[in-house]
Design an enzyme around this catalytic site. Structure first.
Site, PDB file in Angstrom:
ATOM      1  N   HIS A  85       0.776  -1.111   0.130  1.00 55.40           N
ATOM      2  CA  HIS A  85      -0.433   0.362   0.227  1.00 55.40           C
ATOM      3  C   HIS A  85       0.484   1.181   0.183  1.00 55.40           C
ATOM      4  O   HIS A  85       1.599   1.495   0.807  1.00 55.40           O
ATOM      5  CB  HIS A  85      -0.583  -0.219   0.952  1.00 55.40           C
ATOM      6  CG  HIS A  85      -2.186   0.974   1.586  1.00 55.40           C
ATOM      7  ND1 HIS A  85      -2.025   2.276   1.434  1.00 55.40           N
ATOM      8  CD2 HIS A  85      -3.277   1.182   0.233  1.00 55.40           C
ATOM      9  CE1 HIS A  85      -2.897   3.358   0.626  1.00 55.40           C
ATOM     10  NE2 HIS A  85      -3.468   1.460   0.590  1.00 55.40           N
TER      11      HIS A  85
ATOM     12  N   ASP B   7      -8.417  -5.124  -0.109  1.00 57.06           N
ATOM     13  CA  ASP B   7      -8.091  -6.634  -0.828  1.00 57.06           C
ATOM     14  C   ASP B   7      -8.261  -7.566  -0.743  1.00 57.06           C
ATOM     15  O   ASP B   7      -8.262  -8.553  -1.691  1.00 57.06           O
ATOM     16  CB  ASP B   7      -7.964  -5.902  -2.404  1.00 57.06           C
ATOM     17  CG  ASP B   7      -8.491  -4.773  -2.759  1.00 57.06           C
ATOM     18  OD1 ASP B   7     -10.092  -3.456  -2.608  1.00 57.06           O
ATOM     19  OD2 ASP B   7      -7.903  -3.360  -2.922  1.00 57.06           O
TER      20      ASP B   7
HETATM   21  N1  CMC Z   1       3.634  -7.035  -4.980  1.00 56.50           N
HETATM   22  C1  CMC Z   1       5.316  -7.542  -5.351  1.00 56.50           C
HETATM   23  N2  CMC Z   1       6.053  -6.565  -5.009  1.00 56.50           N
HETATM   24  C2  CMC Z   1       5.646  -5.304  -4.503  1.00 56.50           C
HETATM   25  C3  CMC Z   1       4.453  -5.205  -4.274  1.00 56.50           C
HETATM   26  C4  CMC Z   1       3.698  -6.128  -4.538  1.00 56.50           C
HETATM   27  N3  CMC Z   1       1.969  -6.364  -4.409  1.00 56.50           N
HETATM   28  N4  CMC Z   1       3.871  -4.230  -3.721  1.00 56.50           N
HETATM   29  C5  CMC Z   1       5.011  -3.336  -4.037  1.00 56.50           C
HETATM   30  N5  CMC Z   1       6.236  -4.395  -4.351  1.00 56.50           N
HETATM   31  C6  CMC Z   1       7.266  -3.434  -3.807  1.00 56.50           C
HETATM   32  C7  CMC Z   1       7.727  -2.850  -5.632  1.00 56.50           C
HETATM   33  O1  CMC Z   1       8.281  -3.634  -6.922  1.00 56.50           O
HETATM   34  C8  CMC Z   1       8.788  -2.164  -5.217  1.00 56.50           C
HETATM   35  O2  CMC Z   1      10.215  -2.681  -5.107  1.00 56.50           O
HETATM   36  P1  CMC Z   1      11.209  -1.487  -5.250  1.00 56.50           P
HETATM   37  O3  CMC Z   1      11.602  -0.753  -4.704  1.00 56.50           O
HETATM   38  O4  CMC Z   1      12.570  -2.496  -5.790  1.00 56.50           O
HETATM   39  O5  CMC Z   1      11.409  -1.217  -6.679  1.00 56.50           O
HETATM   40  C9  CMC Z   1       8.937  -1.555  -3.662  1.00 56.50           C
HETATM   41  O6  CMC Z   1       8.037  -2.819  -3.428  1.00 56.50           O
HETATM   42  C10 CMC Z   1       7.559  -0.292  -3.541  1.00 56.50           C
HETATM   43  O7  CMC Z   1       6.326  -0.694  -4.590  1.00 56.50           O
HETATM   44  P2  CMC Z   1       5.689   0.648  -4.782  1.00 56.50           P
HETATM   45  O8  CMC Z   1       5.204  -0.009  -6.574  1.00 56.50           O
HETATM   46  O9  CMC Z   1       6.602   2.064  -5.326  1.00 56.50           O
HETATM   47  O10 CMC Z   1       5.211   1.153  -3.859  1.00 56.50           O
HETATM   48  P3  CMC Z   1       3.864   2.041  -4.551  1.00 56.50           P
HETATM   49  O11 CMC Z   1       2.917   3.006  -3.045  1.00 56.50           O
HETATM   50  O12 CMC Z   1       4.168   3.142  -5.536  1.00 56.50           O
HETATM   51  O13 CMC Z   1       2.484   0.934  -4.768  1.00 56.50           O
HETATM   52  C11 CMC Z   1       0.508  -0.460  -5.022  1.00 56.50           C
HETATM   53  C12 CMC Z   1       1.407   1.182  -4.150  1.00 56.50           C
HETATM   54  C13 CMC Z   1      -0.819  -0.760  -3.542  1.00 56.50           C
HETATM   55  C14 CMC Z   1       0.690   0.512  -6.090  1.00 56.50           C
HETATM   56  C15 CMC Z   1       0.965  -1.617  -4.908  1.00 56.50           C
HETATM   57  O14 CMC Z   1       1.592  -2.057  -3.760  1.00 56.50           O
HETATM   58  C16 CMC Z   1       0.686  -2.762  -5.662  1.00 56.50           C
HETATM   59  O15 CMC Z   1       0.861  -2.306  -7.365  1.00 56.50           O
HETATM   60  N6  CMC Z   1       0.034  -3.048  -4.705  1.00 56.50           N
HETATM   61  C17 CMC Z   1      -0.894  -4.866  -5.577  1.00 56.50           C
HETATM   62  C18 CMC Z   1      -1.515  -4.075  -6.052  1.00 56.50           C
HETATM   63  C19 CMC Z   1      -2.641  -4.309  -4.855  1.00 56.50           C
HETATM   64  O16 CMC Z   1      -3.139  -4.747  -4.174  1.00 56.50           O
HETATM   65  N7  CMC Z   1      -3.395  -2.756  -4.876  1.00 56.50           N
HETATM   66  C20 CMC Z   1      -4.504  -1.954  -3.699  1.00 56.50           C
HETATM   67  C21 CMC Z   1      -4.649  -0.984  -2.588  1.00 56.50           C
HETATM   68  S1  CMC Z   1      -5.147  -0.537  -1.355  1.00 56.50           S
HETATM   69  C22 CMC Z   1      -6.531  -0.783  -2.343  1.00 56.50           C
HETATM   70  C23 CMC Z   1      -6.774   0.636  -2.525  1.00 56.50           C
HETATM   71  O17 CMC Z   1      -6.068   2.021  -2.451  1.00 56.50           O
HETATM   72  O18 CMC Z   1      -7.253   0.759  -3.777  1.00 56.50           O
END
Ligand code: CMC
Length: 430
Positions: free
Chosen positions: A307, A365
């Site tokens: 998140h 989720d």
């Molecule tokens: N599985 C594997 N690696 C992950 C995941 C994951 N679910 N989430 C983040 N990472 C890694 C990502 O690859 C990155 O690694 P690095 O620093 O080595 O490049 C690091 O963790 C930080 O990720 P980010 O994408 O920069 O973080 P963010 O804050 O931009 O993204 C997120 C947050 C929710 C988009 C992401 O965690 C994600 O894609 N999760 C899966 C989708 C999900 O479950 N979304 C629902 C969110 S809660 C409900 C809502 O708000 O709608």
């Protein structure tokens, strides 16, 4: 708000004092509103990871501690003791209602649940296999064409009516999108049922026979609504605020929010998560998927994990996990394979260095899809249900924004990295 603290910015030996604003809770905020006018520079923050776009009194999240409060009340207490319409009142008006206020509010919402009959023709224009989110974006945007007496955003009374209409009609629209996809007749709202029970009735009843809503299912549905009701300045809420900053009508703004929610990184994650759990299928395949999630060359991510704000347990996930157990128990599905996979996946991921270092925990989720599937919803309905629940959050934030005397049209700036000015080359010279 300001307490005399300032931050100093130095550029080429020249300094500027920037006021620091202190919130009720959470990190201080450097006020850069006059930065461009005075120093001639912008700040650069793609994805708004360090930017507060507004002030708000509605929802607070402490991502490090895994805290979520609405108007100061912790989500766990609300989920255990309150119900969705009371939470709607709290979000909209800032305080828990008295019994009389709650009764009046419930009556108002209940009286707005029907849709103008003409709207049925909109549904008929869609293909039967349309994703219900596609239908919802279209129909919610279109209802601004029907309720002209609540589209003047400068009139507080019209804003109030629009808020009530959207909260009341969204379940009807989502249920109709579902029925349309099934090829079944639309089921009209039933005003003697609770908000959640009415939604289940509109989704699962057929005119041919009576349908009794199971109270445990209604409670689980109500909890899902409560847990998704608002979440501060997330992508879809910020979309609603940006759309509304130009003075657009509320129905169009909420349609924009629905469009943003649809994506798999946001509201679409619940559908993507259940599809992932099903694809994994059995616990012995979990290590393969954990390895894929960690592999930088593989775009796969563990859906329902991670998140932007929570760097600890999402407090909504904890309640959702309890609800999943309750609903599956009720249905006698103690051996539900998907729930087994989810629990084992969570256990393994939480012990894995990759997830520990990156502070990736289950989000809301992760378990919601399992409950919704057990209730009988197809995966395509998961995000529409999220949209039904989040409508009150969007609307509360929208109302708050419009009441703000310092409201300005949202207009982010950019770091331009394209070509500098160059002369046009006629086509015969290229
Ligand atoms: N599985 C594997 N690696 C992950 C995941 C994951 N679910 N989430 C983040 N990472 C890694 C990502 O690859 C990155 O690694 P690095 O620093 O080595 O490049 C690091 O963790 C930080 O990720 P980010 O994408 O920069 O973080 P963010 O804050 O931009 O993204 C997120 C947050 C929710 C988009 C992401 O965690 C994600 O894609 N999760 C899966 C989708 C999900 O479950 N979304 C629902 C969110 S809660 C409900 C809502 O708000 O709608």
């Amino acid at each position: 708000m300001a307490e005399g603290k300032t931050a100093t910015l130095t550029i080429d030996g020249k300094t500027w004092e920037l006021p620091i604003l202190s919130p009720t809770s959470g990190p201080d905020v450097i006020d850069i509103r006059k930065l461009y006018a005075e120093a001639g520079v912008f700040t650069y923050d793609p994805g708004f990871t360090s930017t507060a776009a507004c002030d708000s009194t509605i929802t607070f999240i402490d991502g490090e501690k895994g805290v979520l409060t609405h108007r100061g009340y912790p989500i766990g207490e609300l989920a255990a003791q309150s119900h969705f319409l009371e939470v709607c009142y709290l979000l909209l008006y800032g305080a828990l209602p008295s019994p009389r206020e709650l009764e009046d509010f419930e009556t108002i919402i209940t009286r707005h649940t029907m849709l103008n009959e003409q709207i049925h023709y909109f549904f008929r224009g869609f293909r039967r296999d349309s994703h219900p989110m596609a239908t919802m974006v279209g129909v919610v945007g279109a209802i601004s064409a029907f309720y002209h007496d609540s589209t003047d955003v400068n009139d507080p009374e019209q804003r109030e009516i629009a808020a009530h209409r959207l909260i009341a009609k969204m379940p009807t629209i989502a249920a109709m999108a579902y029925k349309y996809a099934l090829g079944q007749p639309f089921v009209y709202p039933k005003n003697d049922l609770s908000y959640a029970a009415n939604f289940l009735h509109m989704c699962f009843a057929v005119p041919a026979e009576p349908y009794h809503v199971n109270p445990v299912m209604a409670r689980a549905m109500d909890r899902i609504f409560m847990l998704h009701a608002d979440h501060e300045q997330n992508a879809s809420t910020s979309t609603v605020r940006l759309a509304s900053s130009s003075g657009s009508n509320p129905f169009a703004c909420i349609a924009a929010g629905i469009a943003c929610l649809w994506g798999p990184a946001h509201g679409g994650a619940n559908q993507a998560c259940l599809e992932m759990l099903r694809e994994i299928g059995t616990v012995d395949r979990i290590p393969e998927y954990i390895a894929r999630a960690k592999d930088k060359s593989d775009p796969f991510r563990l859906m329902g994990f991670g998140h932007r704000v929570y760097k600890n347990f999402d407090p909504r996930a904890t309640v959702m996990k309890e609800s999943a157990d309750e609903v599956l128990d009720l249905l006698g599905e103690h051996d539900n394979e998907t729930l087994k996979v989810a629990k084992e996946l969570e256990r393994i991921a939480l012990q894995d260095d990759y997830f520990i270092e990156k502070k990736l925990f289950p989000n809301v989720d992760f378990y919601s899809g399992i409950i919704l599937e057990a209730m009988g919803f197809p995966t395509s309905m998961f995000t529409p249900i999220f949209a039904v629940a989040r409508t009150v959050g969007w609307i509360s934030q929208w109302k708050e924004q419009l009441a703000d005397p310092q409201l300005k049209i949202g207009r982010p700036r950019q770091l331009y990295l394209g070509e500098d000015v160059r002369d046009y080359v006629p086509i015969d010279k290229r």
